[in-house]
Design an enzyme around this catalytic site. Structure first.
Site, PDB file in Angstrom:
ATOM      1  N   GLU A 210      11.776  -5.867  -9.372  1.00  0.00           N
ATOM      2  CA  GLU A 210      10.945  -4.733  -9.774  1.00  0.00           C
ATOM      3  C   GLU A 210      11.776  -3.746 -10.587  1.00  0.00           C
ATOM      4  OE1 GLU A 210       7.400  -4.142  -6.927  1.00  0.00           O
ATOM      5  OE2 GLU A 210       9.132  -3.225  -5.996  1.00  0.00           O
TER       6      GLU A 210
ATOM      7  N   TRP B  51       0.812  -1.228   0.000  1.00  0.00           N
ATOM      8  CA  TRP B  51       0.000   0.000   0.000  1.00  0.00           C
ATOM      9  C   TRP B  51       0.841   1.272   0.000  1.00  0.00           C
ATOM     10  CZ3 TRP B  51      -5.079  -0.229   3.354  1.00  0.00           C
ATOM     11  CH2 TRP B  51      -5.970  -1.106   2.739  1.00  0.00           C
TER      12      TRP B  51
ATOM     13  N   SER C 172       3.622  -2.271 -12.096  1.00  0.00           N
ATOM     14  CA  SER C 172       2.415  -2.101 -12.922  1.00  0.00           C
ATOM     15  C   SER C 172       1.658  -3.406 -13.187  1.00  0.00           C
ATOM     16  CB  SER C 172       2.767  -1.397 -14.242  1.00  0.00           C
ATOM     17  OG  SER C 172       3.296  -0.117 -13.980  1.00  0.00           O
TER      18      SER C 172
ATOM     19  N   HIS D  86      13.149  -1.628  -1.047  1.00  0.00           N
ATOM     20  CA  HIS D  86      12.277  -1.206  -2.145  1.00  0.00           C
ATOM     21  C   HIS D  86      12.927  -0.010  -2.849  1.00  0.00           C
ATOM     22  CE1 HIS D  86       8.883   0.441  -4.341  1.00  0.00           C
ATOM     23  NE2 HIS D  86       8.281  -0.726  -4.190  1.00  0.00           N
TER      24      HIS D  86
HETATM   25  P1  PGA Z   1       2.889  -0.609  -8.774  1.00  0.00           P
HETATM   26  O1  PGA Z   1       3.924  -0.708  -7.562  1.00  0.00           O
HETATM   27  O2  PGA Z   1       2.120  -1.909  -8.795  1.00  0.00           O
HETATM   28  O3  PGA Z   1       1.987   0.556  -8.430  1.00  0.00           O
HETATM   29  O4  PGA Z   1       3.655  -0.422 -10.012  1.00  0.00           O
HETATM   30  C1  PGA Z   1       4.659  -1.886  -7.313  1.00  0.00           C
HETATM   31  C2  PGA Z   1       5.627  -1.705  -6.178  1.00  0.00           C
HETATM   32  O5  PGA Z   1       6.219  -0.621  -6.060  1.00  0.00           O
HETATM   33  O6  PGA Z   1       5.826  -2.615  -5.376  1.00  0.00           O
END
Ligand code: PGA
Length: 261
Positions: A166, A11, A212, A96
């Site tokens: 990511e 979130w 995304s 992250h």
């Molecule tokens: P997003 O974020 O699904 O809005 O691209 C993913 C994340 O940062 O873990």
């Protein structure tokens, strides 16, 4: 190979206490057998999550987005792994890209966070990923290798791990990496992990794709053998869209396992 399939909701700095309650109510109504769902809320909402969790006998696991690198003491503003444990946190994000980018969190901090989590039997979800520029210069592999090495080269111990790949340019951009491209990177990541983990253990480490992901594209990723789940930001905020995403993933796993038999 049957690894745990994880769908993690991140979130970020969003939500509210009523939103946590409504979300858990909506998500809990959906019975899923083949995937584990985790909600990573902002820290204050762990209280509401825990209360609602026992009320609903929810199967959704509690997750955190950060942990202190220190185990306790005079560190203003920090929240220790032991404190997270009190709220039944089972997974915690580490490194992250938003924390790397905006807070310049150093590698030493990531290492200390991982060790602190292991001490409390909480599984770290180590996030790795390259920038658009690095991707364009075909530096993905080198960058990922470096991001893993700066953690594991300096850790004497090993423990349970989830890896989240990511690509920075895919996060929140509406431009995800294709499932085929993600599979190629995940396959490399699993091989890379063998530098630090036994080969058999590498087969057990879930590698999630994030960036995304939504209910329309989620199933594509789970059709590939090295993609073991997803880390979802904006599409995880509403129970309905999160449920739709989970149903799509569950169907994709069924097809994949059927094909493996
Ligand atoms: P997003 O974020 O699904 O809005 O691209 C993913 C994340 O940062 O873990």
């Amino acid at each position: 190979m049957t690894r745990t399939v994880l769908v993690m909701a991140n979130w970020k700095q969003q939500g509210s206490e009523p939103a946590v309650k409504a979300w858990l109510h909506g998500v809990n109504a959906l019975e899923l057998t083949q995937i584990s769902r985790v909600l990573c809320v902002p820290l204050p909402y762990l209280v509401a999550l825990k209360q609602q969790h026992s009320k609903l006998q929810s199967k959704v696991l509690a997750g955190a987005q950060l942990v202190s690198p220190w185990t306790g003491g005079a560190y203003t503003g920090e929240v220790s792994a032991a404190m997270l444990k009190e709220f039944a946190v089972t997974y915690t994000l580490v490194g992250h890209s938003e924390r790397r980018q905006w807070l310049q969190e150093p590698a030493a901090s990531r290492r200390a966070q991982i060790v602190a989590l292991w001490q409390q039997q909480i599984t770290p979800v180590l996030c790795v990923g390259e920038t658009a520029e690095q991707y364009q210069h075909e530096q993905t592999f080198t960058v990922l290798q470096q991001q893993l090495a700066e953690v594991f080269d300096h850790l004497a111990e090993r423990g349970p791990l989830v890896l989240a790949y990511e690509p920075v340019f895919a996060i929140g951009s509406g431009h995800p990496l294709s499932a085929t491209q993600a599979q190629a990177v995940h396959q490399q990541l699993r091989l890379l992990l063998q530098n630090w983990y036994h080969a058999a253990d590498c087969q057990q480490i879930p590698i999630l794709y994030g960036g995304s992901v939504n209910s329309t594209n989620a199933a594509d990723y789970l059709r590939y053998p090295d993609i073991d789940g997803v880390l979802v930001g904006s599409s995880s905020l509403q129970a309905d869209s999160f449920n739709a995403l989970c149903v799509a993933i569950q169907n994709a796993i069924r097809e994949r396992r059927f094909a493996e038999v």
